[in-house]
Design an enzyme around this catalytic site. Structure first.
Site, PDB file in Angstrom:
ATOM      1  N   TYR A 172     -11.480  -0.819 -10.890  1.00  8.91           N
ATOM      2  CA  TYR A 172     -10.437  -0.019 -11.541  1.00  8.91           C
ATOM      3  C   TYR A 172     -10.196  -0.570 -12.943  1.00  8.91           C
ATOM      4  CZ  TYR A 172      -5.988   2.471 -12.089  1.00  8.91           C
ATOM      5  OH  TYR A 172      -4.978   3.279 -12.537  1.00  8.91           O
ATOM      6  N   TYR A 182      -0.039  -2.356 -11.419  1.00 11.42           N
ATOM      7  CA  TYR A 182      -1.200  -2.839 -10.658  1.00 11.42           C
ATOM      8  C   TYR A 182      -1.160  -4.361 -10.702  1.00 11.42           C
ATOM      9  CZ  TYR A 182      -5.940  -2.265  -8.722  1.00 11.42           C
ATOM     10  OH  TYR A 182      -7.052  -2.247  -7.913  1.00 11.42           O
TER      11      TYR A 182
HETATM   12  P1  NAI Z   1      -8.724   3.102   1.200  1.00  6.13           P
HETATM   13  O1  NAI Z   1      -7.423   2.792   1.819  1.00  6.13           O
HETATM   14  O2  NAI Z   1      -9.456   4.313   1.674  1.00  6.13           O
HETATM   15  O3  NAI Z   1      -9.743   1.895   1.328  1.00  6.13           O
HETATM   16  C1  NAI Z   1      -9.404   0.551   1.351  1.00  6.13           C
HETATM   17  C2  NAI Z   1      -9.940   0.009   2.668  1.00  6.13           C
HETATM   18  O4  NAI Z   1      -9.935  -1.419   2.661  1.00  6.13           O
HETATM   19  C3  NAI Z   1      -9.109   0.441   3.872  1.00  6.13           C
HETATM   20  O5  NAI Z   1      -9.949   1.129   4.785  1.00  6.13           O
HETATM   21  C4  NAI Z   1      -8.629  -0.882   4.461  1.00  6.13           C
HETATM   22  O6  NAI Z   1      -8.550  -0.830   5.860  1.00  6.13           O
HETATM   23  C5  NAI Z   1      -9.734  -1.817   3.989  1.00  6.13           C
HETATM   24  N1  NAI Z   1      -9.417  -3.239   4.003  1.00  6.13           N
HETATM   25  C6  NAI Z   1      -8.343  -3.876   3.484  1.00  6.13           C
HETATM   26  N2  NAI Z   1      -8.432  -5.199   3.708  1.00  6.13           N
HETATM   27  C7  NAI Z   1      -9.592  -5.412   4.371  1.00  6.13           C
HETATM   28  C8  NAI Z   1     -10.248  -6.560   4.898  1.00  6.13           C
HETATM   29  N3  NAI Z   1      -9.705  -7.779   4.789  1.00  6.13           N
HETATM   30  N4  NAI Z   1     -11.429  -6.412   5.537  1.00  6.13           N
HETATM   31  C9  NAI Z   1     -11.985  -5.181   5.673  1.00  6.13           C
HETATM   32  N5  NAI Z   1     -11.413  -4.053   5.201  1.00  6.13           N
HETATM   33  C10 NAI Z   1     -10.232  -4.168   4.565  1.00  6.13           C
HETATM   34  O7  NAI Z   1      -8.433   3.173  -0.366  1.00  6.13           O
HETATM   35  P2  NAI Z   1      -9.352   3.434  -1.634  1.00  6.13           P
HETATM   36  O8  NAI Z   1      -8.385   3.648  -2.740  1.00  6.13           O
HETATM   37  O9  NAI Z   1     -10.374   4.451  -1.382  1.00  6.13           O
HETATM   38  O10 NAI Z   1     -10.041   2.016  -1.888  1.00  6.13           O
HETATM   39  C11 NAI Z   1     -11.440   1.794  -1.900  1.00  6.13           C
HETATM   40  C12 NAI Z   1     -11.829   1.026  -3.146  1.00  6.13           C
HETATM   41  O11 NAI Z   1     -11.637   1.871  -4.280  1.00  6.13           O
HETATM   42  C13 NAI Z   1     -10.994  -0.229  -3.400  1.00  6.13           C
HETATM   43  O12 NAI Z   1     -11.834  -1.247  -3.899  1.00  6.13           O
HETATM   44  C14 NAI Z   1     -10.046   0.237  -4.481  1.00  6.13           C
HETATM   45  O13 NAI Z   1      -9.542  -0.829  -5.258  1.00  6.13           O
HETATM   46  C15 NAI Z   1     -10.968   1.127  -5.277  1.00  6.13           C
HETATM   47  N6  NAI Z   1     -10.317   2.033  -6.239  1.00  6.13           N
HETATM   48  C16 NAI Z   1      -9.354   2.917  -5.828  1.00  6.13           C
HETATM   49  C17 NAI Z   1      -8.732   3.743  -6.740  1.00  6.13           C
HETATM   50  C18 NAI Z   1      -7.678   4.730  -6.295  1.00  6.13           C
HETATM   51  O14 NAI Z   1      -6.967   5.306  -7.135  1.00  6.13           O
HETATM   52  N7  NAI Z   1      -7.533   5.003  -5.014  1.00  6.13           N
HETATM   53  C19 NAI Z   1      -9.070   3.705  -8.188  1.00  6.13           C
HETATM   54  C20 NAI Z   1     -10.136   2.773  -8.507  1.00  6.13           C
HETATM   55  C21 NAI Z   1     -10.704   1.960  -7.567  1.00  6.13           C
END
Ligand code: NAI
Length: 286
Positions: A172, A182
């Site tokens: 991000y 953030y």
């Molecule tokens: P999401 O909630 O779908 O995905 C995050 C996942 O990480 C969840 O499934 C959660 O259960 C898992 N998680 C957390 N701690 C964990 C651990 N210790 N071991 C295994 N799994 C774990 O949310 P999102 O937003 O799709 O996130 C996916 C990636 O995208 C992340 O790296 C996030 O920082 C990145 N991202 C998200 C943005 C947004 O606006 N949603 C923007 C830019 C990047």
């Protein structure tokens, strides 16, 4: 021959991990996912009961199949690292072999090899605190879950990745520009992830011919993003100020990931690829 992908960080159908799985499945890949242990039960139950069937539909009308769901906690590398209170926690005690090393071993046993590794997970317990108010523990926890988790995954999966394979993470823009809200060291964690992308691309490229890239994604209303609390403001800001004035869909990030994982991207490694409607190019909002 079809490729096999392991996607870490899928626990519902709202996040980037799910969309990446779909795009890879649409391109013919076999899909394995790693799901955070505390979220495993509800994810598997929802999957089995058909709760995700609408969002499993691929462009050709078929449904995405997830060949296997592995429990995973990416902050632990092997069983010796797991503290007693987690071991005996009832959400964890019901599953086995969920440290990074054990998951890699299980995948190797079950399938032998993979071609594509995706890291789509992050966690920062103090994300809602400004950096100046973040504790040492909170900061280190953000780096452990969001940055080192990727180093560890790649390290343990490289031995089962076929040469020519590809690895992708999600980052991000808060790593390089100030995004108030953030916090908790999450901006620091993304800066580490992007720097590590370059170093890991060098090391994995030289040793194993594996490419390593990260997608800097725009805002998406995922479960994780909703927990941070400012996602609607970020989406509105992007629509108002980005070169492309539309809401970003998770599929657009999924498709970029499928491109990066494919031979079409065979000379791209060590890169931060923006999939954000161009917002990163703007210096001021207009
Ligand atoms: P999401 O909630 O779908 O995905 C995050 C996942 O990480 C969840 O499934 C959660 O259960 C898992 N998680 C957390 N701690 C964990 C651990 N210790 N071991 C295994 N799994 C774990 O949310 P999102 O937003 O799709 O996130 C996916 C990636 O995208 C992340 O790296 C996030 O920082 C990145 N991202 C998200 C943005 C947004 O606006 N949603 C923007 C830019 C990047």
């Amino acid at each position: 021959k079809g490729k096999r992908a392991f996607i870490a960080g899928v626990a519902d159908d709202n996040g980037y991990g799910w969309a990446i799985a779909k795009s890879l499945a649409a391109a013919g890949a076999e899909i394995l996912v790693g799901t955070w242990v505390p979220a495993l039960n509800i994810f598997e139950t929802s999957l089995r009961r058909g709760k995700f069937d609408k969002s499993r539909v691929l462009p050709d009308g078929s449904l995405m199949e997830i060949t296997k769901v592995y429990p995973l906690d990416a902050v632990f590398d092997n069983p010796d690292d797991v503290p007693e209170d987690i071991k005996t926690n009832k959400r964890y005690a019901g599953s086995a072999n969920w440290t990074v090393k054990e998951v890699a071993e299980s995948v190797k046993q079950d399938f032998g090899s993979i071609d594509i590794l995706v890291h789509s997970l992050a966690n920062g317990p103090e994300v809602s605190k400004p950096l100046l108010e973040t504790s040492r523990n909170g900061y280190l926890a953000a780096l452990s879950a969001s940055s080192y988790s990727y180093v560890s995954l790649l390290k343990h999966f490289i031995p089962l990745m076929n040469p020519g394979g590809s690895s992708i993470s999600l980052t991000y823009i808060a790593s390089e520009r100030v995004i108030p809200g953030y916090g908790g060291g999450m901006s620091s964690a993304k800066a580490a992830l992007e720097s590590d992308t370059r170093v890991l691309a060098f090391e994995a490229g030289r040793k194993h011919k594996i490419r390593v890239n990260t997608i800097s994604a725009g805002p998406l209303r995922s479960r994780a993003a909703k927990a941070i609390g400012f996602i609607d403001t970020m989406i509105e800001y992007s629509i108002a100020n980005a070169p492309l004035q539309k809401e970003l869909s998770a599929d657009e990030v999924g498709n970029a990931a499928a491109f990066l994982a494919s031979p079409l991207a065979s000379a791209i490694t060590g890169a931060v690829i923006y999939v954000d409607n161009g917002l990163n190019a703007m210096g001021v909002g207009v």
